[in-house]
Design an enzyme around this catalytic site. Structure first.
Site, PDB file in Angstrom:
ATOM      1  N   HIS A  21       0.779  -1.333   0.011  1.00  0.00           N
ATOM      2  CA  HIS A  21      -0.024   0.050  -0.009  1.00  0.00           C
ATOM      3  C   HIS A  21       0.910   1.303  -0.149  1.00  0.00           C
ATOM      4  O   HIS A  21       1.903   1.316   0.496  1.00  0.00           O
ATOM      5  CB  HIS A  21      -1.121   0.139   1.347  1.00  0.00           C
ATOM      6  CG  HIS A  21      -2.274   0.848   1.130  1.00  0.00           C
ATOM      7  ND1 HIS A  21      -1.934   2.307   1.383  1.00  0.00           N
ATOM      8  CD2 HIS A  21      -3.320   0.727   0.927  1.00  0.00           C
ATOM      9  CE1 HIS A  21      -2.949   2.882   1.017  1.00  0.00           C
ATOM     10  NE2 HIS A  21      -3.964   1.876   0.776  1.00  0.00           N
ATOM     11  N   ASP A  25      -7.832  -5.203  -0.011  1.00  0.00           N
ATOM     12  CA  ASP A  25      -8.600  -6.322  -0.739  1.00  0.00           C
ATOM     13  C   ASP A  25      -8.276  -7.563  -0.773  1.00  0.00           C
ATOM     14  O   ASP A  25      -8.648  -8.486  -1.425  1.00  0.00           O
ATOM     15  CB  ASP A  25      -7.948  -5.539  -2.232  1.00  0.00           C
ATOM     16  CG  ASP A  25      -8.570  -4.374  -2.664  1.00  0.00           C
ATOM     17  OD1 ASP A  25      -9.749  -3.960  -2.387  1.00  0.00           O
ATOM     18  OD2 ASP A  25      -7.972  -3.353  -3.206  1.00  0.00           O
TER      19      ASP A  25
HETATM   20  N1  ACO Z   1       4.204  -7.404  -4.673  1.00  0.00           N
HETATM   21  C1  ACO Z   1       5.578  -7.549  -4.733  1.00  0.00           C
HETATM   22  N2  ACO Z   1       6.439  -6.449  -4.829  1.00  0.00           N
HETATM   23  C2  ACO Z   1       5.677  -5.425  -4.395  1.00  0.00           C
HETATM   24  C3  ACO Z   1       4.472  -5.264  -4.330  1.00  0.00           C
HETATM   25  C4  ACO Z   1       3.700  -6.510  -4.456  1.00  0.00           C
HETATM   26  N3  ACO Z   1       2.262  -6.563  -4.471  1.00  0.00           N
HETATM   27  N4  ACO Z   1       4.049  -4.089  -4.023  1.00  0.00           N
HETATM   28  C5  ACO Z   1       5.214  -3.399  -3.762  1.00  0.00           C
HETATM   29  N5  ACO Z   1       6.227  -4.194  -4.219  1.00  0.00           N
HETATM   30  C6  ACO Z   1       7.763  -3.755  -4.203  1.00  0.00           C
HETATM   31  C7  ACO Z   1       7.944  -2.971  -5.333  1.00  0.00           C
HETATM   32  O1  ACO Z   1       8.386  -3.842  -6.516  1.00  0.00           O
HETATM   33  C8  ACO Z   1       9.071  -2.111  -4.948  1.00  0.00           C
HETATM   34  O2  ACO Z   1      10.245  -3.067  -4.861  1.00  0.00           O
HETATM   35  P1  ACO Z   1      11.739  -2.084  -5.318  1.00  0.00           P
HETATM   36  O3  ACO Z   1      11.989  -1.062  -4.088  1.00  0.00           O
HETATM   37  O4  ACO Z   1      12.722  -3.558  -5.142  1.00  0.00           O
HETATM   38  O5  ACO Z   1      11.565  -1.656  -6.631  1.00  0.00           O
HETATM   39  C9  ACO Z   1       8.581  -1.975  -3.480  1.00  0.00           C
HETATM   40  O6  ACO Z   1       7.698  -2.946  -2.982  1.00  0.00           O
HETATM   41  C10 ACO Z   1       7.972  -0.488  -3.239  1.00  0.00           C
HETATM   42  O7  ACO Z   1       6.920  -0.574  -4.207  1.00  0.00           O
HETATM   43  P2  ACO Z   1       6.190   0.822  -5.173  1.00  0.00           P
HETATM   44  O8  ACO Z   1       5.749   0.256  -6.342  1.00  0.00           O
HETATM   45  O9  ACO Z   1       7.474   1.713  -4.938  1.00  0.00           O
HETATM   46  O10 ACO Z   1       5.055   0.931  -3.961  1.00  0.00           O
HETATM   47  P3  ACO Z   1       3.627   1.929  -4.251  1.00  0.00           P
HETATM   48  O11 ACO Z   1       3.626   2.598  -2.843  1.00  0.00           O
HETATM   49  O12 ACO Z   1       4.085   2.862  -5.339  1.00  0.00           O
HETATM   50  O13 ACO Z   1       2.686   0.997  -4.788  1.00  0.00           O
HETATM   51  C11 ACO Z   1       0.920  -0.401  -4.771  1.00  0.00           C
HETATM   52  C12 ACO Z   1       1.605   0.879  -3.919  1.00  0.00           C
HETATM   53  C13 ACO Z   1       0.536   0.272  -5.978  1.00  0.00           C
HETATM   54  C14 ACO Z   1      -0.468  -0.758  -3.953  1.00  0.00           C
HETATM   55  C15 ACO Z   1       1.764  -1.606  -4.814  1.00  0.00           C
HETATM   56  O14 ACO Z   1       1.996  -1.949  -3.478  1.00  0.00           O
HETATM   57  C16 ACO Z   1       1.032  -2.766  -5.493  1.00  0.00           C
HETATM   58  O15 ACO Z   1       1.106  -2.702  -6.591  1.00  0.00           O
HETATM   59  N6  ACO Z   1       0.260  -3.777  -4.869  1.00  0.00           N
HETATM   60  C17 ACO Z   1      -0.479  -4.824  -5.589  1.00  0.00           C
HETATM   61  C18 ACO Z   1      -1.773  -4.203  -6.133  1.00  0.00           C
HETATM   62  C19 ACO Z   1      -2.816  -3.889  -4.837  1.00  0.00           C
HETATM   63  O16 ACO Z   1      -3.032  -4.755  -4.097  1.00  0.00           O
HETATM   64  N7  ACO Z   1      -3.422  -2.735  -5.118  1.00  0.00           N
HETATM   65  C20 ACO Z   1      -4.432  -2.467  -4.099  1.00  0.00           C
HETATM   66  C21 ACO Z   1      -3.727  -1.378  -3.188  1.00  0.00           C
HETATM   67  S1  ACO Z   1      -5.258  -0.990  -1.984  1.00  0.00           S
HETATM   68  C22 ACO Z   1      -6.330   0.194  -2.790  1.00  0.00           C
HETATM   69  O17 ACO Z   1      -6.091   0.840  -3.621  1.00  0.00           O
HETATM   70  C23 ACO Z   1      -7.490  -0.096  -2.200  1.00  0.00           C
END
Ligand code: ACO
Length: 436
Positions: free
Chosen positions: A312, A369
């Site tokens: 998140h 979710d």
């Molecule tokens: N699975 C694997 N790796 C992940 C995940 C995940 N679900 N989420 C983040 N990471 C990793 C990224 O690859 C990144 O790794 P790195 O530092 O080695 O490059 C690190 O964690 C940071 O991730 P960011 O993308 O910078 O985090 P951001 O805050 O931009 O994104 C998000 C948040 C979009 C929710 C992300 O965690 C994601 O894509 N999750 C999966 C989709 C999801 O569940 N969305 C629902 C969110 S809740 C909502 O909107 C109601």
């Protein structure tokens, strides 16, 4: 919104090109700190660059407080656990929009409005026939909500005077639109709203009642639906809410602004994740339950796959909503005597991910979710309606933000800046000199 009392006596100091500038500091009610850069460009010629607005506050708001590090979420000062445990969705919708929990009289009035405005214009009902079979329900919802502005245009001139009516109209009609879109997709006759049912019971009846199999309202299902909608009620400046604010900042009407928010919520990185989680779990189950392969894929920097339902932007600790939803999931499946192997699979994935250094280091926890889809599935909501359910829940939050923005003396049309990295000014090339 008066911000004077939030300005701290001390200032931040910025040195640019050898010159020092003082920038005002604000401290919010819960101690969050901000540097006010509203005069930065006019004073220094510089802008800030902040992809994804990770560090950028776009407004001051009195609706929701969340602390991602401590896993706190409050609506109008009330902890989410209390609201989810003790309130109905309609009470929480009132709280979000009006700022205080309703009295008995206020709740009766608000519920009366929800009943009064539950129908949609019959001409709108025909719209459903024109969408191709299999249209995504979020696309239908967004279009229908935008269309409300032409069927109910009276709000456009003086929205805040009519906010009660508009709020009730939207919250009630979106429920009707959602249920009708399901019935249309099923090819079943529509079931109209009833005044003698509560908000959630009414929705369930519109979804599942048929003339051959009358729907019996189940209090366990009504209760869990209330909980889910409350948990989705608001989440401060997330992608869809910021969209509602940005679109609304151009002073477009509420319906068009909410329609834009619905489109933003549709994305799989945002509200669309609840559907994506179930699809991921089903895929893993279909392939024999080898979830470790998917955890490895999620960790592989060369693989775009992400473990959906994890991570998140704000919560770098447990999402308080996912804790409540996980328990509700156990409770409702138990009460309905449903065993769903996807729930066991989800729990195993959570357990393994939470002890894996990749997820620990990046502070990736299950989000709202991760378990919500399993509940929706258990109560009969089809997968492609999951994000519509999220939209139903988020609606009062969007309305509250739109209202707050309209009422805010500090309002300005949203208009970010950029750093231009394209070609510098160059002479025009006539067609005959451009080559093949
Ligand atoms: N699975 C694997 N790796 C992940 C995940 C995940 N679900 N989420 C983040 N990471 C990793 C990224 O690859 C990144 O790794 P790195 O530092 O080695 O490059 C690190 O964690 C940071 O991730 P960011 O993308 O910078 O985090 P951001 O805050 O931009 O994104 C998000 C948040 C979009 C929710 C992300 O965690 C994601 O894509 N999750 C999966 C989709 C999801 O569940 N969305 C629902 C969110 S809740 C909502 O909107 C109601």
């Amino acid at each position: 919104m008066k911000l004077e009392k939030y300005y701290a006596p001390e200032k931040a100091r910025l040195i640019v090109e050898g010159r020092e500038y003082e920038l005002p500091i604000l401290i919010g009610e819960e101690g969050e700190k901000a540097i006010d850069i509203s005069k930065l460009r006019s004073n220094t010629g510089y802008i800030t660059l902040d992809y994804g607005y990770i560090n950028t506050g776009s407004c001051a708001s009195a609706i929701t407080y969340l602390d991602g590090d401590r896993g706190i979420l409050n609506y109008r000062g009330y902890p989410i656990d209390d609201l989810a445990e003790k309130c109905t969705f309609v009470e929480v919708a009132y709280l979000l929009v009006h700022g205080s929990l309703p009295t008995v009289k206020q709740l009766k009035h608000f519920s009366g409005l929800l009943n009064k405005y539950a129908l949609i214009h019959e001409d709108m009902v025909h719209f459903f026939d024109r969408f191709p079979q299999g249209s995504p329900p979020m696309s239908i919802l967004s279009s229908m909500v935008n269309a409300l502005s032409v069927f109910y245009p009276e709000m456009i001139n003086d929205p805040l005077l009519q906010i009660d009516m508009m709020t009730a109209r939207l919250i009630s009609k979106v429920r009707t639109i959602a249920a009708f879109s399901y019935k249309k997709a099923m090819g079943h006759p529509l079931v109209y709203p009833r005044h003698d049912y509560s908000y959630c019971a009414n929705f369930l009846n519109m979804m599942f009642h048929t003339s051959v199999a009358p729907y019996e309202v189940n209090p366990v299902v009504v209760d869990v639906l209330n909980k889910l909608l409350i948990l989705h009620g608001d989440h401060e400046q997330n992608c869809s809410t910021s969209t509602v604010r940005l679109v609304g900042s151009a002073h477009v009407n509420l319906y068009a602004s909410i329609s834009a928010g619905i489109s933003a919520l549709w994305g799989p990185l945002h509200g669309g994740a609840n559907q994506a989680v179930i699809e991921m779990l089903e895929r893993i189950q279909h392939e024999g339950g080898n979830y470790r392969k998917y955890i490895e894929k999620a960790k592989d920097p060369n693989d775009p796959f992400r473990l959906v339902g994890f991570g998140h932007r704000v919560y770098k600790n447990h999402d308080p909503r996912s804790r409540i939803i996980k328990k509700a999931c156990d409770d409702v499946l138990g009460a309905l005597r449903i065993t769903d192997p996807l729930l066991d699979l989800a729990k195993e994935i959570e357990e393994v991910a939470l002890t894996d250094p990749y997820f620990i280091e990046r502070r990736l926890y299950p989000n709202v979710d991760f378990y919500s889809g399993i509940i929706y599935k258990a109560i009969g909501i089809p997968k492609d309606m999951f994000t519509v359910m999220f939209a139903l829940g988020r609606l009062p939050g969007w309305i509250a933000h739109w209202k707050e923005m309209w009422d805010d003396a500090n309002w300005r049309i949203g208009r970010p800046r950029q750093i231009y990295v394209g070609p510098v000014t160059r002479p025009f090339v006539p067609m005959e000199e451009r080559g093949e």
